[in-house]
Design an enzyme around this catalytic site. Sequence first.
Site, PDB file in Angstrom:
ATOM      1  N   LYS A 265       0.947  -1.168   0.089  1.00 35.69           N
ATOM      2  CA  LYS A 265       0.091   0.024  -0.087  1.00 35.69           C
ATOM      3  C   LYS A 265       0.785   1.106   0.174  1.00 35.69           C
ATOM      4  O   LYS A 265       1.707   1.333   0.904  1.00 35.69           O
ATOM      5  CB  LYS A 265      -0.910  -0.137   1.252  1.00 35.69           C
ATOM      6  CG  LYS A 265      -1.833   1.314   1.370  1.00 35.69           C
ATOM      7  CD  LYS A 265      -2.311   1.240   2.774  1.00 35.69           C
ATOM      8  CE  LYS A 265      -3.294   2.635   3.174  1.00 35.69           C
ATOM      9  NZ  LYS A 265      -3.834   2.820   4.259  1.00 35.69           N
ATOM     10  N   ASP A 270      -2.603  10.649   3.238  1.00 40.04           N
ATOM     11  CA  ASP A 270      -3.853  10.214   3.550  1.00 40.04           C
ATOM     12  C   ASP A 270      -4.736  11.212   4.298  1.00 40.04           C
ATOM     13  O   ASP A 270      -4.545  11.210   5.445  1.00 40.04           O
ATOM     14  CB  ASP A 270      -3.935   8.742   4.140  1.00 40.04           C
ATOM     15  CG  ASP A 270      -5.241   8.077   4.306  1.00 40.04           C
ATOM     16  OD1 ASP A 270      -6.393   8.990   3.633  1.00 40.04           O
ATOM     17  OD2 ASP A 270      -5.360   7.269   5.037  1.00 40.04           O
ATOM     18  N   LYS A 277     -10.055  12.996   7.547  1.00 40.29           N
ATOM     19  CA  LYS A 277      -9.475  12.635   9.058  1.00 40.29           C
ATOM     20  C   LYS A 277      -9.666  13.998  10.088  1.00 40.29           C
ATOM     21  O   LYS A 277      -9.456  15.253   9.689  1.00 40.29           O
ATOM     22  CB  LYS A 277      -7.965  11.987   8.960  1.00 40.29           C
ATOM     23  CG  LYS A 277      -8.209  10.908   8.275  1.00 40.29           C
ATOM     24  CD  LYS A 277      -6.568  10.543   8.448  1.00 40.29           C
ATOM     25  CE  LYS A 277      -6.287   9.364   7.423  1.00 40.29           C
ATOM     26  NZ  LYS A 277      -7.069   8.092   8.206  1.00 40.29           N
ATOM     27  N   GLU A 349      -9.556   3.685   1.997  1.00 47.07           N
ATOM     28  CA  GLU A 349      -8.909   3.883   0.542  1.00 47.07           C
ATOM     29  C   GLU A 349      -7.753   2.835   0.477  1.00 47.07           C
ATOM     30  O   GLU A 349      -7.828   2.465  -0.901  1.00 47.07           O
ATOM     31  CB  GLU A 349      -8.531   4.915   0.338  1.00 47.07           C
ATOM     32  CG  GLU A 349      -6.888   5.527   0.738  1.00 47.07           C
ATOM     33  CD  GLU A 349      -6.887   5.275   2.304  1.00 47.07           C
ATOM     34  OE1 GLU A 349      -5.647   5.055   2.554  1.00 47.07           O
ATOM     35  OE2 GLU A 349      -7.631   5.704   3.085  1.00 47.07           O
ATOM     36  N   ARG A 351      -7.570  -0.491   1.032  1.00 47.14           N
ATOM     37  CA  ARG A 351      -8.069  -1.810   0.498  1.00 47.14           C
ATOM     38  C   ARG A 351      -8.557  -1.482  -0.941  1.00 47.14           C
ATOM     39  O   ARG A 351      -8.364  -2.579  -1.793  1.00 47.14           O
ATOM     40  CB  ARG A 351      -9.189  -2.195   1.410  1.00 47.14           C
ATOM     41  CG  ARG A 351     -10.570  -1.390   1.356  1.00 47.14           C
ATOM     42  CD  ARG A 351     -11.448  -1.774   2.557  1.00 47.14           C
ATOM     43  NE  ARG A 351     -10.782  -1.220   3.789  1.00 47.14           N
ATOM     44  CZ  ARG A 351     -11.333  -1.325   4.979  1.00 47.14           C
ATOM     45  NH1 ARG A 351     -12.390  -2.028   4.977  1.00 47.14           N
ATOM     46  NH2 ARG A 351     -10.758  -0.892   5.997  1.00 47.14           N
TER      47      ARG A 351
END
Length: 502
Positions: A265, A270, A277, A349, A351
């Site tokens: 990954k 992120d 978040k 995200e 996955r």
Amino acid sequence: MTALTLSTAGAATLRADAVVVGVAKSGKTLVVAPGAEVVDQAFDGGLAAVLETLGASGAEGEATKLPSPAGLKAPVVLAVGLGSAPEDGEAYGTEALRRAAGTAARALHGSKKAAFALPVADADAVAAIGEGALLGAYAYTAYQENGNGGKKPLAEVAVLGAKPRDKAHKAAAERAIAVAEEMNRARDLINQPPNDLTPAAFAAAVQAAGKEHGLKVQVLDEKALAKGGYGGILGVGAGSVNPPRLVRVAYTHPKAEKTLALVGKGITYDSGGISLKPAGHNETMKCDMSGAAAVFATVVAAARLGLAVNVTGWLALAENMPSGSATRPGDVLRMYSGKTVEVLNTDAEGRLVMADALTKASEEHPDAIVDVATLTGAMVLALGNRTFAIMANDDDYRSAIHEIAEEVGEQSWPMPLPADLRKAMDSPTADISNMGERMGGGLVAGLFLKEFVGEGITWAHLDIAGPAFHEGAPYGYTPKGGTGSSVRTLVRLAERTADGEL
């Protein structure tokens, strides 16, 4: 870069800035570990007593400096704790040696050379001391004018008691150098600010290393991803001005009988996307590409070690940002596999990008696939900050990886994939949704990934969300920031695969 040498010189005669010795607890008594006999003699046999006066207990992580007496060429003696002394006839554990060497290397920042007079019972001890010292000497100062207080990392580590002409000792040192340097490569990438380490910049770094180490590198840019139908990777990267990449980096050996595929990954930052978040949860999210960094480092390490196994790395690189073009909760993505996924949470995200990469990796029919990801906060809640989770579609393979992690000194724990949790990911709109039950969320994520692994392929999933990025004070050979978690486990897995053990 710290150099590692093996030396048959005595601790009293080698010229160095410091000599490192080990001390341990034996009941209520402090004892000097093997390898430091000459140093103890210089203190007239009273080194342990002097250290006890200074408050030393022999505990792991403890470091005590004292001036050298007459008879030693090094001006400083550094005593590091090894924990409890082993039973009579037993050797000190490799992880205790690794941590002690790391503690010593950190304490000696600013020094040019240190002689490590720690217990060297065999080649495994040589490797552990070398690894620990090289990892402990690490410092990330690329963006600082006066980083680390102006002190440079320890320049040279000389392992005393090791034999430079002994094939096993020499091989152990060479392996330690390769593994530690590649772990530090991963750390550098993880620590690099996300405004500089975009998906394209990460891909460029892989291409540069590929040229240096004879690796085959293929990069799919946003146009190639769109043409190929990689809906997961494109969906995650849709909100960013920095477009995504899928990188394939491959090492091949002419005598290899097996192929190991690694999927990482690589979310270079992120934000959570539209499912943003909150403050307090996004400041360290540059580390969300730690899995891709570990995979990349492992492939390079396999090449440097010349392992007789083919190792292919797949790096799913994207930046997850909110914008007018970002994927929304409720959107449906058509994945590379053809399956459709309803996105209920854009902060789940990882996955999505991993699913496309797993499908692509499966097309090459490797003997096994191992994916590595900072995937879920749920797994941090379950296992803490120092332990990664192992899930798999084969219990024996999961157990083998757990044993390997223990062997190399990485904390891990096998976790199940309960079939009853799968139903919660059913979607009324798509084939599957990217969210399920909140309880057991780390297991739900593993079940989602399993859906995209090719039939009949042995697969394991490592969730390294806890140990990938260390926010506390450094300890042992673990620095603050990126750690390089899982690299040692993956390299040893590749070695065992090459040896035909898996």
